[in-house]
Design an enzyme around this catalytic site. Structure first.
Site, PDB file in Angstrom:
ATOM      1  N   TRP A 102       0.838  -1.224  -0.154  1.00  0.00           N
ATOM      2  CA  TRP A 102      -0.080  -0.100  -0.028  1.00  0.00           C
ATOM      3  C   TRP A 102       0.729   1.209   0.071  1.00  0.00           C
ATOM      4  O   TRP A 102       0.596   2.188  -0.556  1.00  0.00           O
ATOM      5  CB  TRP A 102      -1.033   0.071   1.219  1.00  0.00           C
ATOM      6  CG  TRP A 102      -2.252  -0.969   0.921  1.00  0.00           C
ATOM      7  CD1 TRP A 102      -2.387  -2.191   1.705  1.00  0.00           C
ATOM      8  CD2 TRP A 102      -3.230  -1.177  -0.214  1.00  0.00           C
ATOM      9  NE1 TRP A 102      -3.337  -2.838   1.132  1.00  0.00           N
ATOM     10  CE2 TRP A 102      -3.952  -2.172   0.047  1.00  0.00           C
ATOM     11  CE3 TRP A 102      -3.406  -0.071  -1.191  1.00  0.00           C
ATOM     12  CZ2 TRP A 102      -4.824  -2.382  -0.940  1.00  0.00           C
ATOM     13  CZ3 TRP A 102      -4.132  -0.463  -2.015  1.00  0.00           C
ATOM     14  CH2 TRP A 102      -5.153  -1.737  -1.985  1.00  0.00           C
ATOM     15  N   ASP A 176      -2.132   6.729   6.185  1.00  0.00           N
ATOM     16  CA  ASP A 176      -3.093   5.837   5.755  1.00  0.00           C
ATOM     17  C   ASP A 176      -3.416   4.798   6.800  1.00  0.00           C
ATOM     18  O   ASP A 176      -2.702   3.980   7.077  1.00  0.00           O
ATOM     19  CB  ASP A 176      -2.767   5.040   4.480  1.00  0.00           C
ATOM     20  CG  ASP A 176      -3.627   4.093   4.041  1.00  0.00           C
ATOM     21  OD1 ASP A 176      -4.598   3.963   4.478  1.00  0.00           O
ATOM     22  OD2 ASP A 176      -3.299   3.542   2.802  1.00  0.00           O
ATOM     23  N   LYS A 200     -12.888  -1.754   5.483  1.00  0.00           N
ATOM     24  CA  LYS A 200     -12.089  -2.657   6.575  1.00  0.00           C
ATOM     25  C   LYS A 200     -12.814  -2.372   8.038  1.00  0.00           C
ATOM     26  O   LYS A 200     -13.200  -3.311   8.597  1.00  0.00           O
ATOM     27  CB  LYS A 200     -10.742  -2.374   6.559  1.00  0.00           C
ATOM     28  CG  LYS A 200     -10.237  -3.010   5.330  1.00  0.00           C
ATOM     29  CD  LYS A 200      -9.066  -2.224   4.481  1.00  0.00           C
ATOM     30  CE  LYS A 200      -9.135  -2.829   3.082  1.00  0.00           C
ATOM     31  NZ  LYS A 200      -8.142  -2.016   2.189  1.00  0.00           N
TER      32      LYS A 200
HETATM   33  C1  LIG Z   1      -7.469  -1.402   1.197  1.00  0.00           C
HETATM   34  C2  LIG Z   1      -6.396  -0.567   1.631  1.00  0.00           C
HETATM   35  C3  LIG Z   1      -6.189   0.698   0.570  1.00  0.00           C
HETATM   36  C4  LIG Z   1      -7.409   0.606  -0.714  1.00  0.00           C
HETATM   37  O1  LIG Z   1      -8.453   1.078  -0.211  1.00  0.00           O
HETATM   38  P1  LIG Z   1      -9.470   1.362  -1.497  1.00  0.00           P
HETATM   39  O2  LIG Z   1     -10.583   1.616  -0.748  1.00  0.00           O
HETATM   40  O3  LIG Z   1      -9.795   0.040  -2.133  1.00  0.00           O
HETATM   41  O4  LIG Z   1      -8.947   2.401  -2.419  1.00  0.00           O
HETATM   42  C5  LIG Z   1      -5.279   1.482   0.825  1.00  0.00           C
HETATM   43  N1  LIG Z   1      -4.604   1.353   2.019  1.00  0.00           N
HETATM   44  C6  LIG Z   1      -4.667   0.397   2.894  1.00  0.00           C
HETATM   45  C7  LIG Z   1      -3.740   0.227   3.938  1.00  0.00           C
HETATM   46  C8  LIG Z   1      -5.524  -0.637   2.611  1.00  0.00           C
HETATM   47  O5  LIG Z   1      -5.672  -1.685   3.453  1.00  0.00           O
END
Ligand SMILES: *Cc1c(COP(=O)(O)O)cnc(C)c1O
Length: 364
Positions: A102, A176, A200
């Site tokens: 990521w 993030d 998530k």
């Molecule tokens: C799942 C995830 C993303 C991407 O998320 P989207 O909503 O699909 O764009 C980005 N960063 C992390 C750490 C993730 O787990």
């Protein structure tokens, strides 16, 4: 009807009380004669849903008043571009940690707009440790420092001591937190910006949350698309265009649920207990192993491999039959992954450990 324990990394399991409430009011929300899904986002009724949702999120995360909370389409990935477009001009330099897939994606996207200095990067595509502080190399003129707080694919998480060392740089810190937001209390005021995709630890897919300190608004590049400019969302209660209304509503139910069970402080105790017992079981076993250094192990995504990978198929089949779903690891990392977000009850982790114990005994 039986609900299985779903260990999917995302979209992921949601709390059962939330799903029941959503089902109960699916056809008729609050005696309006319609579903939330069918309501105008400008209606008085929907505005009530939206305001309550934001108020509850602010309360559970203790978000200070000088932060805006923005609700944006496009997932966390859209913000990989949104961040440099809102905070830099061409030619600027920014600092990024590279701790996994990521981070790499965020770096790749940011590199289209600014000079990215990689502060530190782990070994290979899927590092199993946060690089040592002695290897960190910050750029003196970086506009901000970006990190992925929890690499979802490997289960590699920044812990307090490293985060403190990042804050000590005195730069705006951007995290993030897609896969670990609200898993434990954090001090929002130490971050300039926190962002997360909802699917998530928050609610359904289709929504990203951006928590941004107000002084970072209003600096977007001239060419930034209107719907990528955070100011647009800040000025319009995130309703410049039609928001993901049902996703907002369901996220709101999750925040209300969290509040009711005692907030992030309470869920943190449960999360820590869940992660600890699963790692302890894996470490004590000769049949399973986890490759992440203990200090950086994620509370939310627990990866493990079987000693004999030829048994992977049987493991997945057997676990599925036992009502333990989606344990297959990400293809970039292999093995197994149990995502144990806030909505996963401790009993789910107990059931997983029990299954793993029996499976190991049968195949030892
Ligand atoms: C799942 C995830 C993303 C991407 O998320 P989207 O909503 O699909 O764009 C980005 N960063 C992390 C750490 C993730 O787990």
């Amino acid at each position: 009807m039986t609900r299985a324990y779903n260990f999917s990394a995302g979209p992921a399991m949601l709390p059962e009380p939330v799903m029941r409430k959503a089902a109960d009011e699916f056809l008729d929300w609050n005696q309006t004669g319609m579903s939330v899904m069918e309501m105008s986002h400008r209606s008085k009724e929907y505005m009530q849903v939206a305001h309550q949702m934001e108020a509850d999120l602010r309360e559970v995360m203790e978000i200070p008043d000088n932060y805006k909370v923005l609700f944006i389409h496009g997932g966390a990935s859209l913000q990989f571009a949104g961040i440099p477009l809102n905070l830099t001009q061409p030619g600027d330099t920014v600092d990024y940690f590279n701790t996994g897939v990521w981070s790499t994606k965020a770096i790749k996207e940011a590199s289209r707009y600014v000079n990215v200095n990689v502060v530190a990067e782990g070994d290979g595509n899927n590092p199993t440790a946060i690089p040592a502080r002695s290897e960190w190399n910050f750029s003196p003129d970086a506009k901000y420092i970006h990190l992925c707080a929890n690499e979802t694919i490997t289960g590699l998480e920044f812990q307090e001591d490293d985060l403190e060392a990042v804050f000590a740089q005195g730069k705006p810190v951007i995290a993030d937190m897609s896969s670990n937001i609200m898993c434990r209390p954090i001090d929002v005021s130490k971050y300039a910006l926190i962002y997360a995709g909802a699917q998530k630890n928050i609610g359904p897919a289709g929504l990203a949350i951006v928590i941004v300190r107000e002084d970072l608004l209003g600096q977007a590049r001239e060419t930034t698309p209107t719907l990528l400019n955070w100011q647009t969302y800040a000025d319009n209660e995130s309703m410049f265009n039609t928001p993901a209304t049902f996703a907002w509503y369901l996220a709101g139910l999750v925040f209300a649920w969290l509040k009711e069970i005692g907030g992030v402080k309470e869920i943190a105790k449960i999360n820590q207990a869940k992660a600890r017992k699963l790692y302890e079981f894996i470490d004590a076993s000769e049949f399973y192993s986890n490759s992440i250094v203990p200090h950086n192990r994620s509370w939310m995504n627990v990866t493990f491999t079987l000693k004999n990978s030829e048994l992977d198929g049987q493991f997945l089949e057997g676990s599925k039959s036992a009502g333990l779903l989606s344990l297959k690891g990400h293809k970039a990392f292999g093995g197994m992954r149990a995502s144990i977000y806030n909505a996963m009850p401790e009993a789910g982790v107990d059931a997983l450990i029990e299954f793993m114990r029996e499976f190991a005994a049968k195949h030892a």
